[in-house]
Design a protein around this motif. Structure first.
Motif, PDB file in Angstrom:
ATOM      1  N   GLN A   4       0.831  -1.191   0.000  1.00  0.00           N
ATOM      2  CA  GLN A   4       0.000   0.000   0.000  1.00  0.00           C
ATOM      3  C   GLN A   4       0.868   1.244   0.000  1.00  0.00           C
ATOM      4  N   LYS A   5       0.351   2.297  -0.653  1.00  0.00           N
ATOM      5  CA  LYS A   5       1.073   3.568  -0.704  1.00  0.00           C
ATOM      6  C   LYS A   5       0.989   4.266   0.645  1.00  0.00           C
ATOM      7  N   GLY A   6       2.014   4.969   0.981  1.00  0.00           N
ATOM      8  CA  GLY A   6       1.991   5.835   2.159  1.00  0.00           C
ATOM      9  C   GLY A   6       1.363   7.167   1.783  1.00  0.00           C
ATOM     10  N   TRP A   7       1.130   8.034   2.717  1.00  0.00           N
ATOM     11  CA  TRP A   7       0.457   9.299   2.437  1.00  0.00           C
ATOM     12  C   TRP A   7       1.245  10.182   1.484  1.00  0.00           C
ATOM     13  N   LYS A   8       2.550  10.066   1.454  1.00  0.00           N
ATOM     14  CA  LYS A   8       3.370  10.885   0.568  1.00  0.00           C
ATOM     15  C   LYS A   8       3.222  10.478  -0.901  1.00  0.00           C
ATOM     16  N   GLU A   9       2.817   9.246  -1.143  1.00  0.00           N
ATOM     17  CA  GLU A   9       2.663   8.749  -2.510  1.00  0.00           C
ATOM     18  C   GLU A   9       1.247   8.954  -3.078  1.00  0.00           C
ATOM     19  N   LEU A  10       0.318   9.374  -2.249  1.00  0.00           N
ATOM     20  CA  LEU A  10      -1.061   9.568  -2.709  1.00  0.00           C
ATOM     21  C   LEU A  10      -1.176  10.802  -3.596  1.00  0.00           C
ATOM     22  N   CYS A  11      -2.135  10.769  -4.526  1.00  0.00           N
ATOM     23  CA  CYS A  11      -2.395  11.926  -5.388  1.00  0.00           C
ATOM     24  C   CYS A  11      -2.940  13.074  -4.553  1.00  0.00           C
ATOM     25  N   ILE A  12      -2.661  14.277  -4.982  1.00  0.00           N
ATOM     26  CA  ILE A  12      -3.182  15.456  -4.293  1.00  0.00           C
ATOM     27  C   ILE A  12      -4.681  15.523  -4.542  1.00  0.00           C
TER      28      ILE A  12
END
Length: 99
Positions: A4-12
């Protein structure tokens, strides 16, 4: 380890220039139940006004004078918190008021 992606990798996410506040929006269309005020039972304690999350209770000179149905989403907190011996606010199905 998780894929799973961390919060830094999520789209804006979307941004709102002028978020405003609840007074700009009419939420009355969300209602399933409508609070009906019974003035003869009201003791003007203003518990309904204090607890209403939408500022839908109208007050003038320290007394309740009605309900702003454009702001009321029908949560029923006002009716639940009413301490009057015979409750001054009764929740009724919104469909009873449709024409």
């Amino acid at each position: 380890m998780s894929n799973q992606k961390g919060w830094k990798e999520l789209c804006i996410g979307g941004l709102i220039d002028d978020a405003g506040n609840a007074s700009k929006y009419k939420v009355g269309g969300w209602r399933t139940y409508r609070p009906v005020w019974k003035p003869k039972n009201c003791i003007h304690c203003l518990f309904c006004w204090i607890f209403c999350p939408d500022s839908a209770i109208k007050v003038n000179k320290g007394k309740m004078i009605g309900i702003d149905y454009d702001r009321c989403k029908g949560c029923g907190i006002c009716a639940t918190e009413c301490p009057a011996k015979e409750t001054a606010i009764e929740m009724k199905l919104e469909e009873e008021f449709s024409s």
